[in-house]
Design a protein around this motif. Structure first.
Motif, mmCIF file in Angstrom:
data_model
loop_
_atom_site.group_PDB
_atom_site.id
_atom_site.type_symbol
_atom_site.label_atom_id
_atom_site.label_comp_id
_atom_site.label_asym_id
_atom_site.label_seq_id
_atom_site.Cartn_x
_atom_site.Cartn_y
_atom_site.Cartn_z
ATOM 1 N N ARG A 13 0.904 -1.142 -0.124
ATOM 2 C CA ARG A 13 0.114 -0.042 -0.135
ATOM 3 C C ARG A 13 0.807 1.301 0.031
ATOM 4 N NH1 ARG A 13 -5.313 -0.501 0.455
ATOM 5 N NH2 ARG A 13 -4.888 1.339 -0.818
ATOM 6 N N GLN A 14 2.193 1.135 -0.074
ATOM 7 C CA GLN A 14 2.885 2.256 -0.077
ATOM 8 C C GLN A 14 4.612 1.876 -0.151
ATOM 9 O OE1 GLN A 14 3.233 4.669 3.871
ATOM 10 N NE2 GLN A 14 3.911 2.722 5.069
ATOM 11 N N LEU A 15 5.311 2.842 -0.635
ATOM 12 C CA LEU A 15 6.855 2.608 -0.671
ATOM 13 C C LEU A 15 7.311 3.942 0.242
ATOM 14 C CD1 LEU A 15 8.683 1.864 -3.820
ATOM 15 C CD2 LEU A 15 9.525 3.646 -2.636
ATOM 16 N N VAL A 16 8.354 3.488 1.023
ATOM 17 C CA VAL A 16 9.086 4.580 1.759
ATOM 18 C C VAL A 16 10.585 4.018 1.398
ATOM 19 C CG1 VAL A 16 9.718 5.366 3.893
ATOM 20 C CG2 VAL A 16 7.260 4.656 3.419
ATOM 21 N N ARG A 71 -4.103 6.846 -2.627
ATOM 22 C CA ARG A 71 -4.049 5.848 -3.330
ATOM 23 C C ARG A 71 -2.867 5.083 -3.067
ATOM 24 N NH1 ARG A 71 -5.620 3.730 -8.257
ATOM 25 N NH2 ARG A 71 -3.871 2.542 -9.618
ATOM 26 N N PHE A 72 -1.633 5.301 -3.133
ATOM 27 C CA PHE A 72 -0.581 4.773 -2.911
ATOM 28 C C PHE A 72 0.684 5.667 -2.896
ATOM 29 C CE2 PHE A 72 3.492 2.415 -3.840
ATOM 30 C CZ PHE A 72 3.181 1.084 -3.207
ATOM 31 N N PRO A 73 0.923 6.151 -1.552
ATOM 32 C CA PRO A 73 1.965 7.040 -1.155
ATOM 33 C C PRO A 73 3.353 6.457 -1.411
ATOM 34 C CG PRO A 73 0.568 6.661 0.750
ATOM 35 C CD PRO A 73 0.134 5.446 -0.248
ATOM 36 N N MET A 93 9.754 15.599 -8.608
ATOM 37 C CA MET A 93 8.983 14.623 -7.849
ATOM 38 C C MET A 93 7.733 14.937 -7.666
ATOM 39 S SD MET A 93 12.230 13.203 -5.121
ATOM 40 C CE MET A 93 12.429 14.706 -4.380
ATOM 41 N N ARG A 94 7.434 16.225 -7.154
ATOM 42 C CA ARG A 94 5.986 16.356 -6.759
ATOM 43 C C ARG A 94 5.258 16.676 -7.985
ATOM 44 N NH1 ARG A 94 8.199 21.641 -3.187
ATOM 45 N NH2 ARG A 94 8.687 20.647 -1.268
ATOM 46 N N ALA A 95 5.622 16.479 -9.207
ATOM 47 C CA ALA A 95 4.950 16.774 -10.278
ATOM 48 C C ALA A 95 4.230 15.136 -10.605
ATOM 49 C CB ALA A 95 5.624 17.052 -11.430
ATOM 50 N N ILE A 98 4.765 12.384 -6.003
ATOM 51 C CA ILE A 98 5.764 11.895 -5.035
ATOM 52 C C ILE A 98 5.904 12.850 -3.790
ATOM 53 C CG2 ILE A 98 8.290 11.321 -4.160
ATOM 54 C CD1 ILE A 98 8.790 10.654 -7.011
ATOM 55 N N ASP A 99 5.508 12.089 -2.341
ATOM 56 C CA ASP A 99 5.269 13.133 -1.248
ATOM 57 C C ASP A 99 6.842 13.327 -0.654
ATOM 58 O OD1 ASP A 99 4.906 13.844 1.271
ATOM 59 O OD2 ASP A 99 3.655 12.189 1.849
ATOM 60 N N THR A 100 7.061 14.387 -0.698
ATOM 61 C CA THR A 100 8.397 15.007 -0.319
ATOM 62 C C THR A 100 8.449 15.598 0.937
ATOM 63 O OG1 THR A 100 7.912 17.133 -1.301
ATOM 64 C CG2 THR A 100 8.902 15.637 -2.770
ATOM 65 N N ARG A 101 7.624 15.297 1.832
ATOM 66 C CA ARG A 101 7.493 15.970 3.130
ATOM 67 C C ARG A 101 8.742 15.734 4.220
ATOM 68 N NH1 ARG A 101 3.542 12.398 6.585
ATOM 69 N NH2 ARG A 101 3.035 10.851 4.716
#
Length: 370
Positions: A13-16, A71-73, A93-95, A98-101
């Motif tokens: 459900r996500q990739l880190v 959907r899929f972080p 990345m944001r485009a 991709i979550d850049t926080r």
């Protein structure tokens, strides 16, 4: 935009991920002799957009899965400088969602940057900033992002790739293992010995290597004997020493192999016009991880010659994506998307098995095998 299907039944459900974030430039050198210690050499600055490893892998996962918070972080943990290059990387990345926080902007340090040079025969090297913001990634930075793994740890892909300190990657791997995440990694050749000594291969679920890196893992040259002989040696190492590990070995124009304790399998690469292979290995890994997240499995052990192009497992998907990527001079193909990839597969005459076809959202029809 067409994307691979992700729903409540999806395996992940996500990739880190942790790794290098930055840019670079390419020079085509004049003359084929090796650059001398005190030599000045003319070269042509190429119109090539270069990106670092974490950015490349996460870009393809984000594009293929339609990344978003709901959907899929896709969440990189890294650092860039407070400069134009860092701002460019964050925008790129944001485009794609991709979550850049957890990407920190560091004052007083440059964004990771590489100057790559290429000889007329296609060989070459690079010079990369050793004092970049990426080198500042610490265990404390990893711990601040641990909350990402708390809720869906076992359904997380934990990605660790080069260009940040190996100690930080090892710490991230330990944190990910504690949360039950699926851990995937790549290494450069100079890191293999230390990664083995630190026990990282004992903890990984999947590692992606090129032929030279795989030879370093085995401890002998891949050219010692035939390709099949080397693959059998790699298989024995995995089966006896790292039975939980799957190894993806890229082999350039020969495609890629997957090795685990049950054996090895091969996905051949189609014949395509090559603009640049830079970034193809990272693209391969990104394609495999996106496919797995959508429920496309890694291959079962088989030794197939691959007479008819087919898309039936995650290795096939990754090789297809990497083959598409090499048609671009840039390390991230600017037009890369699931729709373009499927059109590329259709042009190649690649059959898509029904199980994979079901994971593609409704759109144009692609050739499906019986």
């Amino acid at each position: 935009m067409r994307v691979l299907r992700i729903d409540e039944h999806s395996l992940f459900r996500q990739l880190v991920g942790v790794g290098g974030l930055g840019t670079g430039m390419f020079f085509a050198l004049q003359g084929d002799h090796t650059l001398g210690r005190n030599e000045s050499r003319l070269g042509s600055l190429l119109d090539v957009r270069d990106y670092c490893k974490l950015h490349i892998v996460t870009h393809y996962v984000a594009k293929l899965l339609g990344a978003s918070q709901e959907r899929f972080p896709v969440v990189p943990i890294g650092k860039v400088g407070d400069d134009a290059a860092g701002a460019f990387v964050l925008r790129e990345m944001r485009a794609v969602g991709i979550d850049t926080r957890f990407v920190e902007v560091v004052a007083g340090k440059p964004t990771l940057f590489s100057v790559c040079f290429q000889y007329p025969d296609g060989s070459g090297g690079n010079i990369t900033t050793g004092n970049s913001a990426a080198a500042e990634l610490s265990e404390e930075d990893i711990d601040r992002a641990e909350s990402l793994l708390q809720s869906v740890g076992p359904r997380t892909i934990a990605l660790l790739v080069p260009e940040v300190p190996l100690a930080s990657r090892r710490h991230f791997l330990a944190v990910a293992r504690q949360r039950g995440a699926f851990s995937a990694a790549s290494f450069v050749s100079s890191e293999i010995t230390d990664a083995k000594r630190l026990g990282m291969f004992d903890q990984l679920s999947l590692v992606s290597l090129n032929e030279e890196e795989a030879a370093d893992l085995v401890g002998e040259a891949s050219t010692a004997g035939t390709q099949e002989v080397f693959l059998d040696r790699l298989f024995r190492l995995v089966a006896l020493t790292y039975p939980q590990l799957g190894v993806v070995m890229s082999a350039g124009k020969n495609g890629a192999y997957f090795i685990d304790r049950s054996g090895w399998s091969h996905a051949p690469s189609p014949r395509v016009q090559v603009a640049s292979t830079a970034g193809a290995g990272d693209c391969l890994l990104g394609g495999i991880l996106a496919a797995m997240a959508a429920g496309i499995p890694l291959p079962h052990a088989r030794r197939r010659a691959g007479t008819q192009p087919v898309l039936e497992d995650a290795l096939d998907f990754g090789v297809l994506l990497a083959s598409y990527k090499v048609s671009s001079p840039h390390t991230i193909h600017p037009d890369g998307s699931l729709g373009e990839l499927l059109r590329f597969a259709e042009r190649l005459g690649t059959s898509v098995v029904s199980e994979v076809q079901q994971l593609v959202n409704e759109g144009e029809i692609v050739k499906t095998s019986p």
